[in-house]
Design an enzyme around this catalytic site. Structure first.
Site, mmCIF file in Angstrom:
data_model
loop_
_atom_site.group_PDB
_atom_site.id
_atom_site.type_symbol
_atom_site.label_atom_id
_atom_site.label_comp_id
_atom_site.label_asym_id
_atom_site.label_seq_id
_atom_site.Cartn_x
_atom_site.Cartn_y
_atom_site.Cartn_z
ATOM 1 N N TYR A 151 0.831 -1.203 0.000
ATOM 2 C CA TYR A 151 0.000 0.000 0.000
ATOM 3 C C TYR A 151 0.872 1.263 0.000
ATOM 4 O O TYR A 151 0.575 2.248 -0.659
ATOM 5 C CB TYR A 151 -0.963 0.006 1.194
ATOM 6 C CG TYR A 151 -1.705 1.316 1.311
ATOM 7 C CD1 TYR A 151 -2.583 1.731 0.305
ATOM 8 C CD2 TYR A 151 -1.514 2.167 2.400
ATOM 9 C CE1 TYR A 151 -3.242 2.949 0.385
ATOM 10 C CE2 TYR A 151 -2.160 3.379 2.483
ATOM 11 C CZ TYR A 151 -3.035 3.768 1.475
ATOM 12 O OH TYR A 151 -3.672 4.970 1.550
ATOM 13 N N ARG B 74 1.557 6.689 -6.908
ATOM 14 C CA ARG B 74 0.473 7.652 -7.141
ATOM 15 C C ARG B 74 1.006 9.077 -7.018
ATOM 16 O O ARG B 74 0.711 9.938 -7.851
ATOM 17 C CB ARG B 74 -0.657 7.405 -6.139
ATOM 18 C CG ARG B 74 -1.730 8.490 -6.166
ATOM 19 C CD ARG B 74 -2.987 8.118 -5.390
ATOM 20 N NE ARG B 74 -2.753 7.714 -4.009
ATOM 21 C CZ ARG B 74 -3.709 7.273 -3.184
ATOM 22 N NH1 ARG B 74 -4.958 7.192 -3.601
ATOM 23 N NH2 ARG B 74 -3.414 6.906 -1.950
ATOM 24 N N TYR C 170 -0.616 13.492 5.868
ATOM 25 C CA TYR C 170 -0.184 12.490 6.856
ATOM 26 C C TYR C 170 1.325 12.587 7.067
ATOM 27 O O TYR C 170 2.086 12.784 6.108
ATOM 28 C CB TYR C 170 -0.483 11.069 6.358
ATOM 29 C CG TYR C 170 -1.901 10.570 6.539
ATOM 30 C CD1 TYR C 170 -2.822 11.215 7.355
ATOM 31 C CD2 TYR C 170 -2.314 9.402 5.889
ATOM 32 C CE1 TYR C 170 -4.119 10.729 7.499
ATOM 33 C CE2 TYR C 170 -3.605 8.903 6.032
ATOM 34 C CZ TYR C 170 -4.498 9.580 6.838
ATOM 35 O OH TYR C 170 -5.766 9.085 6.972
ATOM 36 N N ARG D 88 -11.297 13.553 1.771
ATOM 37 C CA ARG D 88 -12.214 12.726 2.574
ATOM 38 C C ARG D 88 -13.564 12.552 1.886
ATOM 39 O O ARG D 88 -14.233 11.550 2.080
ATOM 40 C CB ARG D 88 -12.421 13.344 3.955
ATOM 41 C CG ARG D 88 -11.144 13.464 4.764
ATOM 42 C CD ARG D 88 -10.565 12.105 5.106
ATOM 43 N NE ARG D 88 -9.267 12.231 5.775
ATOM 44 C CZ ARG D 88 -8.519 11.197 6.106
ATOM 45 N NH1 ARG D 88 -8.906 9.959 5.813
ATOM 46 N NH2 ARG D 88 -7.366 11.371 6.694
ATOM 47 N N GLU E 296 -13.643 -0.461 7.040
ATOM 48 C CA GLU E 296 -13.644 0.820 6.334
ATOM 49 C C GLU E 296 -14.994 0.937 5.631
ATOM 50 O O GLU E 296 -15.523 -0.055 5.139
ATOM 51 C CB GLU E 296 -12.489 0.842 5.325
ATOM 52 C CG GLU E 296 -12.334 2.155 4.602
ATOM 53 C CD GLU E 296 -11.029 2.217 3.794
ATOM 54 O OE1 GLU E 296 -9.946 2.039 4.392
ATOM 55 O OE2 GLU E 296 -11.126 2.417 2.582
HETATM 56 C C1 3EB Z 1 -7.345 6.453 5.682
HETATM 57 O O1 3EB Z 1 -8.222 7.214 6.079
HETATM 58 C C2 3EB Z 1 -7.800 5.061 5.372
HETATM 59 O O2 3EB Z 1 -5.136 5.547 -0.362
HETATM 60 O O3 3EB Z 1 -6.731 6.175 -1.700
HETATM 61 C C3 3EB Z 1 -9.079 5.576 2.685
HETATM 62 C C4 3EB Z 1 -9.473 6.088 1.450
HETATM 63 C C5 3EB Z 1 -7.764 5.118 2.832
HETATM 64 C C6 3EB Z 1 -8.567 6.154 0.382
HETATM 65 C C7 3EB Z 1 -6.317 5.819 -0.580
HETATM 66 C C8 3EB Z 1 -6.884 5.203 1.752
HETATM 67 C C9 3EB Z 1 -7.272 5.711 0.538
HETATM 68 O O4 3EB Z 1 -6.170 6.776 5.554
HETATM 69 C C10 3EB Z 1 -7.289 4.540 4.110
#
Ligand code: 3EB
Length: 330
Positions: free
Chosen positions: A143, A150, A204, A217, A320
């Site tokens: 991941y 990406r 992050y 989000r 999720e």
């Molecule tokens: C998070 O909130 C959970 O890598 O495209 C959620 C939605 C998550 C999209 C992405 C990852 C992705 O980090 C993981």
């Protein structure tokens, strides 16, 4: 039976329901994605190998427009557009010597080329599925490798990494198969919505990998003339940290609070009148009944939900949930 088959929207269907539904929506189908056991479907279907929970073997996610669509295809990406949005997919098989990082960069580079070429340059929503999401590859979790690729494609494509250019997304582990991506893009941009309880994913800290995930989000966008709201994969994360490690029940409650918080960001949210569809991914099938009862308690039976068994992109996340909300007259 389906209340929304004349409008822009989506349905989660059993194969036995799909033929009638697809016939009613003939000429307006944007895309069909099949989860679980393969079945015969009267439309080209992108298959993702993750099991369906709750009694059915197959779940078909069917996206339709309120307007006629025309097919599009270019360099391995196939889809359809209705004049305002484009919906398309691609699958990249990982060959010997290739890393997921390379595949992620290639995919996004092709996606940008595809949407720009057709005049739908605003990426609104992207779904990603690939096997062994939490496994190591060349010393990096797959991941995280995906995130590096990406990120590289966003930079190479001249796309900014911020509210104006980042789509809503989800990234889940599949049981086998290619890197499979499907996406929606608009002639017009949407509006990215962040969750005040969470740090934007593209901010992050490096703790979660050398390159941050690139997604918003949620994305607010007009779809088929209705206000639509595309909710990214949402989990038990507050700030940037996973909460409630090892406790699926508390993770479910935290996740639902995050989804409620996102829905509260949009002025048109109307719990009584809107249409909410959720896709719920569970790391452990045994959590189905517990999570389903929490989802029903939160959103009622008017909310349509599909339940799938899937690995989640952080190994400490047990579930999720993603969603789509429309505020349109039924
Ligand atoms: C998070 O909130 C959970 O890598 O495209 C959620 C939605 C998550 C999209 C992405 C990852 C992705 O980090 C993981």
């Amino acid at each position: 039976m389906r209340r929304d088959d004349q409008q822009f929207g989506l349905a989660y269907l059993d194969p036995s329901e799909a033929d009638d539904y697809l016939a009613r929506c003939e000429g307006r189908v944007l895309g069909v994605i099949g989860f679980g056991r393969r079945a015969t479907v009267a439309h080209a279907t992108v298959w993702v190998n993750i099991p369906v929970l709750g009694g059915h073997d197959t779940c078909l996610e069917v996206w339709t427009s309120d307007a006629p669509v025309e097919p599009l295809a270019y360099q391995g990406i196939v889809g359809a557009s209705d004049g305002k949005v484009l919906f398309a997919s691609l699958s990249l098989e990982q060959r010997a010597g290739e890393t997921l990082e390379m595949l992620a960069a290639q995919s996004y580079t092709s996606i940008f080329e595809f949407i720009e070429r057709h005049g739908y340059s605003n990426l609104l929503r992207v779904w990603h599925y690939f096997p062994q999401i939490n496994d190591n590859e060349n010393g990096v979790e797959r991941y995280r490798g995906f995130n590096i690729g990406r990120h590289a494609a966003f930079v190479a494509g001249g796309r900014g990494i911020g509210a104006a250019s980042v789509p809503a997304a989800s990234a889940l582990g599949s049981d086998s198969g290619a890197l499979t991506i499907y996406f929606m893009a608009g002639k017009q941009p949407g509006t990215a919505v962040e969750n005040p309880r969470q740090i934007s994913a593209y901010h992050y800290p490096k703790l979660f990998g050398p390159r941050s995930p690139i997604f918003a989000r949620a994305m607010s966008a007009t779809l088929g003339g209705q206000p639509g709201f595309l909710i990214s994969g949402t989990a038990s994360i507050v700030g940037y940290e996973t909460l409630h490690r090892g406790d699926a029940e508390q993770q479910a409650a935290e996740t639902l609070l995050n989804i409620r918080t996102l829905l509260q960001q949009i002025p048109h949210y109307n719990a009584a009148q809107g249409r909410l569809s959720l896709k719920v991914y569970l790391r452990h099938a045994g959590d189905l009944e517990m999570v389903r009862s929490k989802v029903q308690a939160e959103f009622g039976t008017a909310c349509v939900a599909a339940y799938l068994r899937s690995d989640i992109c952080r190994s400490d996340l047990l579930l999720e949930i993603e969603g789509v909300y429309f505020n349109g007259a039924r």
